[in-house]
Design a protein around this motif. Structure first.
Motif, mmCIF file in Angstrom:
data_model
loop_
_atom_site.group_PDB
_atom_site.id
_atom_site.type_symbol
_atom_site.label_atom_id
_atom_site.label_comp_id
_atom_site.label_asym_id
_atom_site.label_seq_id
_atom_site.Cartn_x
_atom_site.Cartn_y
_atom_site.Cartn_z
ATOM 1 N N ALA A 171 0.826 -1.208 0.000
ATOM 2 C CA ALA A 171 0.000 0.000 0.000
ATOM 3 C C ALA A 171 0.857 1.254 0.000
ATOM 4 O O ALA A 171 0.611 2.198 -0.769
ATOM 5 C CB ALA A 171 -0.930 -0.010 1.212
ATOM 6 N N ASP A 172 1.874 1.283 0.865
ATOM 7 C CA ASP A 172 2.762 2.447 0.907
ATOM 8 C C ASP A 172 3.459 2.653 -0.436
ATOM 9 O O ASP A 172 3.603 3.783 -0.916
ATOM 10 C CB ASP A 172 3.819 2.280 2.011
ATOM 11 N N ALA A 173 3.899 1.549 -1.035
ATOM 12 C CA ALA A 173 4.596 1.651 -2.321
ATOM 13 C C ALA A 173 3.669 2.176 -3.413
ATOM 14 O O ALA A 173 4.077 2.985 -4.252
ATOM 15 C CB ALA A 173 5.160 0.284 -2.712
ATOM 16 N N SER A 174 2.407 1.731 -3.407
ATOM 17 C CA SER A 174 1.472 2.178 -4.438
ATOM 18 C C SER A 174 1.148 3.663 -4.285
ATOM 19 O O SER A 174 1.071 4.403 -5.272
ATOM 20 C CB SER A 174 0.192 1.349 -4.394
ATOM 21 N N VAL A 175 0.976 4.110 -3.038
ATOM 22 C CA VAL A 175 0.696 5.531 -2.808
ATOM 23 C C VAL A 175 1.894 6.383 -3.210
ATOM 24 O O VAL A 175 1.754 7.420 -3.870
ATOM 25 C CB VAL A 175 0.322 5.777 -1.326
ATOM 26 N N SER A 176 3.093 5.942 -2.831
ATOM 27 C CA SER A 176 4.301 6.689 -3.202
ATOM 28 C C SER A 176 4.477 6.755 -4.712
ATOM 29 O O SER A 176 4.877 7.788 -5.259
ATOM 30 C CB SER A 176 5.541 6.038 -2.569
ATOM 31 N N LEU A 177 4.178 5.643 -5.378
ATOM 32 C CA LEU A 177 4.295 5.610 -6.833
ATOM 33 C C LEU A 177 3.390 6.658 -7.468
ATOM 34 O O LEU A 177 3.819 7.403 -8.366
ATOM 35 C CB LEU A 177 3.925 4.214 -7.352
ATOM 36 N N PHE A 178 2.151 6.735 -6.990
ATOM 37 C CA PHE A 178 1.221 7.715 -7.550
ATOM 38 C C PHE A 178 1.681 9.139 -7.243
ATOM 39 O O PHE A 178 1.696 10.005 -8.135
ATOM 40 C CB PHE A 178 -0.189 7.498 -6.993
ATOM 41 N N LEU A 179 2.042 9.396 -5.993
ATOM 42 C CA LEU A 179 2.428 10.758 -5.606
ATOM 43 C C LEU A 179 3.657 11.233 -6.367
ATOM 44 O O LEU A 179 3.722 12.381 -6.815
ATOM 45 C CB LEU A 179 2.690 10.822 -4.098
ATOM 46 N N ASN A 180 4.632 10.339 -6.526
ATOM 47 C CA ASN A 180 5.891 10.732 -7.164
ATOM 48 C C ASN A 180 5.792 10.820 -8.683
ATOM 49 O O ASN A 180 6.336 11.738 -9.303
ATOM 50 C CB ASN A 180 7.003 9.742 -6.789
ATOM 51 N N ASP A 181 5.102 9.850 -9.279
ATOM 52 C CA ASP A 181 5.119 9.746 -10.741
ATOM 53 C C ASP A 181 3.912 10.366 -11.432
ATOM 54 O O ASP A 181 3.945 10.601 -12.637
ATOM 55 C CB ASP A 181 5.214 8.270 -11.148
ATOM 56 N N VAL A 182 2.838 10.613 -10.674
ATOM 57 C CA VAL A 182 1.631 11.161 -11.291
ATOM 58 C C VAL A 182 1.262 12.510 -10.697
ATOM 59 O O VAL A 182 1.230 13.527 -11.400
ATOM 60 C CB VAL A 182 0.434 10.181 -11.142
ATOM 61 N N GLU A 183 0.981 12.535 -9.395
ATOM 62 C CA GLU A 183 0.480 13.774 -8.811
ATOM 63 C C GLU A 183 1.523 14.893 -8.815
ATOM 64 O O GLU A 183 1.202 16.031 -9.153
ATOM 65 C CB GLU A 183 -0.012 13.528 -7.383
ATOM 66 N N SER A 184 2.752 14.572 -8.446
ATOM 67 C CA SER A 184 3.785 15.616 -8.389
ATOM 68 C C SER A 184 3.990 16.306 -9.738
ATOM 69 O O SER A 184 3.999 17.546 -9.812
ATOM 70 C CB SER A 184 5.101 15.026 -7.882
ATOM 71 N N PRO A 185 4.142 15.553 -10.856
ATOM 72 C CA PRO A 185 4.266 16.226 -12.150
ATOM 73 C C PRO A 185 3.038 17.054 -12.512
ATOM 74 O O PRO A 185 3.171 18.121 -13.130
ATOM 75 C CB PRO A 185 4.458 15.064 -13.133
ATOM 76 N N LEU A 186 1.855 16.568 -12.127
ATOM 77 C CA LEU A 186 0.637 17.329 -12.423
ATOM 78 C C LEU A 186 0.633 18.656 -11.672
ATOM 79 O O LEU A 186 0.315 19.707 -12.246
ATOM 80 C CB LEU A 186 -0.603 16.512 -12.049
ATOM 81 N N VAL A 187 0.966 18.603 -10.395
ATOM 82 C CA VAL A 187 1.003 19.833 -9.589
ATOM 83 C C VAL A 187 2.042 20.795 -10.130
ATOM 84 O O VAL A 187 1.799 21.999 -10.269
ATOM 85 C CB VAL A 187 1.286 19.497 -8.111
#
Length: 370
Positions: free
Chosen positions: A141-157
């Motif tokens: 779960a931690d890995a999946s959340v980190s993956l989204f935050l780092n690779d998807v949400e951060s670039p979007l922001v």
């Protein structure tokens, strides 16, 4: 259907000073079935854009503890014990879901299943198994959340994406979990089969079921602490990802098992001593060009150890861990027993060392360079 004025009156939207995409987000949440009051709860919890994803994860039908306990067919003590073993902690408020409704029917069914499995074993051993499941899933779960935050949400922001665009991505990412457990079933079965075969190869005799014979390896990175202090978060993440990838691939390529990653150190086991040496030697390569002050070193030992809860214990493990501290950069030190267990690997004498935790000097060798 709420109007723009309704959103303004509720304090959800300011047409003169609102975040980009806020109105689109609110209208989408309305189509998803959220009320204005629930949107205000989401705003207060700083999770407005994640409301749909949170609800999708939590499930619409929730149960109180009493209802979940009854569905699981457990008494209060059994239910609490199982919940703790899985690592469940109280959820923060989720808009549209009562704070008392902390469980789902599916979770209750899982409790019931695992309690049934526990009847085959002692309570302590069964709970230990459940804790392994819980902690392993927590890491996924931690890995999946980190993956989204780092690779998807951060670039979007960073690119200035709107709240609505980010919310849609959150919801899509959560949707990837739908059906995942079924797809993981064959992977779990494959790993169970591999674990059974490892155990067979490591068996000492037909009656022993606690102690097995393995080669144990530790690899750490000298200079990592100093150099990592000069990395920004993105550089540090990339470096760790690279190291973990190298470690996993090098160990798996030799038929060994990567047990755990501990910061800048890895632990692995192999039933074949030569395979462990090849994996360790492979991990000595590929460093120095990018970060010349970060260099690997390793320690290997071979012998009987306790296998429990997916981890390994005993003096052989302790010795391998301590030998890492004795090695110089790009050196792999091995115990006398490890060298004797190998038939293909060449070694060079490395003297006798006083190793912390051991009363007598330890005779060690180093893996010879090609």
């Amino acid at each position: 259907v709420p109007t723009t004025d309704d959103f303004i009156a509720a304090g959800l939207y300011d047409p003169d000073d609102g975040p980009l995409g806020r109105l689109d987000l609110l209208q989408w949440l309305d189509r998803e079935g959220f009320s204005i009051d629930e949107m205000r709860e989401g705003l207060d919890a700083m999770a407005l854009g994640a409301m749909s994803g949170d609800r999708r994860l939590a499930g619409v039908t929730r149960l109180t503890r009493e209802k979940a306990r009854e569905a699981a067919g457990l008494d209060d003590e059994q239910f609490g014990r199982m919940s703790r073993a899985f690592g469940f902690v109280p959820l923060d408020p989720i808009p549209g879901i009562s704070a008392d409704e902390q469980w789902t029917g599916s979770e209750a069914e899982t409790f019931k299943l695992l309690e049934g499995v526990a009847s085959m074993f002692s309570t302590a051993e069964a709970l230990g198994f459940v804790r392994v499941i819980g902690s392993s899933l927590a890491r996924i779960a931690d890995a999946s959340v980190s993956l989204f935050l780092n690779d998807v949400e951060s670039p979007l922001v960073t690119s200035g994406a709107s709240e609505y665009e980010i919310a849609i991505k959150v919801n899509e990412a959560v949707g990837l979990l739908d059906g995942l457990s079924e797809r993981l079933d064959p992977v779990l079965r494959r790993h169970v089969l591999q674990a059974i075969q490892r155990s067979r190869r490591a068996t000492i005799d037909v009656t022993e079921r606690f102690i097995y014979r393995y080669a144990v390896g530790f690899i750490d990175l000298v200079g990592f602490t100093e150099v990592s202090g000069n990395f920004d978060a993105r550089e540090l993440g990339a470096f760790i990802l690279d190291f973990e990838g190298r470690a996993h691939d090098a160990v798996t390529a030799e038929g060994a098992r990567l047990v755990k990653l501990i910061g800048d150190e890895i632990m692995f086991v192999a039933t074949d001593a030569d395979a462990a040496c090849r994996a360790a030697s492979a991990l000595m390569e590929g460093f120095g060009n990018e970060h010349e002050r970060v260099m690997p070193r390793g320690g290997l030992a071979f012998g009987d150890l306790l296998v429990r809860g997916g981890d390994y214990y005993g003096s052989v493990v302790n010795l391998a861990s301590r030998l890492v501290d004795e090695a110089v950069p790009q050196e792999v030190l091995v115990s006398e027993g490890m060298a004797a267990a190998c038939v293909e690997t060449s070694f060079e004498p490395a003297g006798r060392r006083m190793v912390k935790g051991f009363d007598d000097p330890i005779v060690v060798c180093s893996i010879a360079s090609d």
